[in-house]
Design a protein around this motif. Sequence first.
Motif, PDB file in Angstrom:
ATOM      1  N   PHE A 227      48.552  28.635  38.641  1.00 30.07           N
ATOM      2  CA  PHE A 227      47.545  30.738  38.508  1.00 30.07           C
ATOM      3  C   PHE A 227      46.244  30.801  38.117  1.00 30.07           C
ATOM      4  CE2 PHE A 227      47.378  34.699  37.269  1.00 30.07           C
ATOM      5  CZ  PHE A 227      46.979  35.366  38.011  1.00 30.07           C
ATOM      6  N   GLN A 228      46.344  30.205  36.832  1.00 31.68           N
ATOM      7  CA  GLN A 228      44.941  29.934  36.003  1.00 31.68           C
ATOM      8  C   GLN A 228      43.678  29.161  36.466  1.00 31.68           C
ATOM      9  OE1 GLN A 228      44.632  32.510  33.707  1.00 31.68           O
ATOM     10  NE2 GLN A 228      46.324  32.761  33.416  1.00 31.68           N
ATOM     11  N   LYS A 231      43.120  31.858  40.002  1.00 32.49           N
ATOM     12  CA  LYS A 231      42.585  33.184  39.317  1.00 32.49           C
ATOM     13  C   LYS A 231      41.306  32.775  39.280  1.00 32.49           C
ATOM     14  CE  LYS A 231      42.693  37.080  36.281  1.00 32.49           C
ATOM     15  NZ  LYS A 231      43.736  37.157  34.935  1.00 32.49           N
ATOM     16  N   TYR A 232      40.599  31.862  37.965  1.00 33.93           N
ATOM     17  CA  TYR A 232      39.553  31.483  38.288  1.00 33.93           C
ATOM     18  C   TYR A 232      38.553  30.338  39.434  1.00 33.93           C
ATOM     19  CZ  TYR A 232      35.657  27.620  36.970  1.00 33.93           C
ATOM     20  OH  TYR A 232      34.137  27.064  36.855  1.00 33.93           O
ATOM     21  N   ILE A 234      39.346  32.199  42.620  1.00 37.77           N
ATOM     22  CA  ILE A 234      39.039  33.661  43.238  1.00 37.77           C
ATOM     23  C   ILE A 234      37.621  34.052  42.703  1.00 37.77           C
ATOM     24  CG2 ILE A 234      40.302  35.517  43.138  1.00 37.77           C
ATOM     25  CD1 ILE A 234      42.653  34.884  43.754  1.00 37.77           C
ATOM     26  N   LEU A 235      37.878  34.197  41.433  1.00 36.48           N
ATOM     27  CA  LEU A 235      36.462  35.082  40.189  1.00 36.48           C
ATOM     28  C   LEU A 235      35.183  33.684  40.528  1.00 36.48           C
ATOM     29  CD1 LEU A 235      39.346  35.856  36.753  1.00 36.48           C
ATOM     30  CD2 LEU A 235      37.965  37.437  38.941  1.00 36.48           C
ATOM     31  N   ARG A 255      40.309  39.658  46.093  1.00 37.56           N
ATOM     32  CA  ARG A 255      39.270  39.675  44.597  1.00 37.56           C
ATOM     33  C   ARG A 255      39.833  41.354  44.124  1.00 37.56           C
ATOM     34  NH1 ARG A 255      35.166  36.654  44.302  1.00 37.56           N
ATOM     35  NH2 ARG A 255      33.723  35.981  45.461  1.00 37.56           N
ATOM     36  N   ILE A 258      43.514  40.092  42.086  1.00 38.85           N
ATOM     37  CA  ILE A 258      43.526  39.342  40.748  1.00 38.85           C
ATOM     38  C   ILE A 258      43.616  40.156  39.292  1.00 38.85           C
ATOM     39  CG2 ILE A 258      40.771  38.658  41.226  1.00 38.85           C
ATOM     40  CD1 ILE A 258      44.053  36.345  41.311  1.00 38.85           C
ATOM     41  N   ARG A 259      42.486  41.115  39.984  1.00 38.64           N
ATOM     42  CA  ARG A 259      42.477  41.538  38.177  1.00 38.64           C
ATOM     43  C   ARG A 259      43.644  41.403  37.352  1.00 38.64           C
ATOM     44  NH1 ARG A 259      37.198  40.422  36.590  1.00 38.64           N
ATOM     45  NH2 ARG A 259      35.319  40.385  38.299  1.00 38.64           N
ATOM     46  N   VAL A 264      51.294  34.697  40.665  1.00 40.95           N
ATOM     47  CA  VAL A 264      51.158  34.672  42.616  1.00 40.95           C
ATOM     48  C   VAL A 264      52.035  35.391  42.708  1.00 40.95           C
ATOM     49  CG1 VAL A 264      51.375  32.698  43.963  1.00 40.95           C
ATOM     50  CG2 VAL A 264      50.099  31.898  42.021  1.00 40.95           C
ATOM     51  N   LEU A 267      50.081  38.449  43.348  1.00 40.97           N
ATOM     52  CA  LEU A 267      48.589  38.737  44.257  1.00 40.97           C
ATOM     53  C   LEU A 267      49.321  38.920  45.578  1.00 40.97           C
ATOM     54  CD1 LEU A 267      45.946  38.233  44.291  1.00 40.97           C
ATOM     55  CD2 LEU A 267      46.002  36.457  43.922  1.00 40.97           C
TER      56      LEU A 267
END
Length: 364
Positions: A227-228, A231-232, A234-235, A255, A258-259, A264, A267
């Motif tokens: 997941f991390q 997230k990376y 996506i960001l 986008r 995600i924040r 997951v 999301l």
Amino acid sequence: MTITGIIAEFNPFHNGHRYLLSQAEGVKIVAMSGNFVQRGEPAVVDKWTRAEMALKCGADLVVELPFLVAVQSADYFAQGAVDILERLGVDKLAFGTEENLDYQHFSQIYADNQQKMVDYLQSLPDNLSYPQKTQKMWEKFADVKFTGDTPNHILGLSYAKACAGKAIQLSPIKRQGAGYHSLDTDVAFASATNLRMHRQDKAFVEKFMPEADLFLRAPQVTWENYFQLLKYQILTNPDLTGIFQVNEELASRIRSAIRSVATVDELVDKVATKRYTKARVRRILTYILVGAVEKPLPNAVHVLGFTEKGQKHLKTVKKSVDIVARIGAKPWDAVTQQADQVYQLGNSHLQEQTWGKVPIRINK
């Protein structure tokens, strides 16, 4: 001799899969998903472990589905897998199903009405998901009735479609025991979903899984291990639409979500709509995770393992099929190999998945 193909994920390999292999005839060739699977998630244990389990329980040859075949909706998954098995000379396709239906008949219907069925599918409104459109198509042209959650039945129809016009006989085998997503434990055959949920329960695993020690010893992963990293990805990706199958709408939804999510599953829940099913969203997130881009599928077939019988069959097709037994300086499929490298990040105990790996040999 009969050459039977089986399309599988074995996520994980369980008694129901062993039963399926026992019912298949002749040389049994499995086209298996690699380290990421069709519903859009990492396989609970790696492809080499799953291939070894299958070979010890009845398979003769296990080949790998490229990432862009394995992580696809049912029709594309089926078509890509059938194309590989056809090249390997199968004359039967065995598969488990919840419904006792004449899939050969459905295959003939599709062969006879392909353009009409495609046109009808494309004429359906966009607010329907692709699976909903496909179900309506089969209802109209073949009078197929869909009852409840029967993913193996839906896959069976995808196999019927993929085999249309090919010299491959469909051989459906009635699914034994618990349903595909069943969490029932008082059965002879537990579902793969249930086994993933109880993967740390040694007694449960040993009851429902042949070669349980292989599974229990193997490093295991779930979506949460990635997941991390997701997230990376996506960001930090300035243009998610460069990723396979990501459009502007999905990129925007992902986008914005995600924040505010911690898992997951959260999301997926936030991004999914009636049009974008949860399965499709999970696949999209998998593409983002591994940085998948659209590329031609490899011509070569990657072998994960074989028995003596499987090796003999390989020798009969080597002149007509490019076989990759060891990935070294010569790559096989860039997207799959990239996905394997990402998969390894999920558990520090995972072994090398690509470079220098040779097929598993099982003597029996």
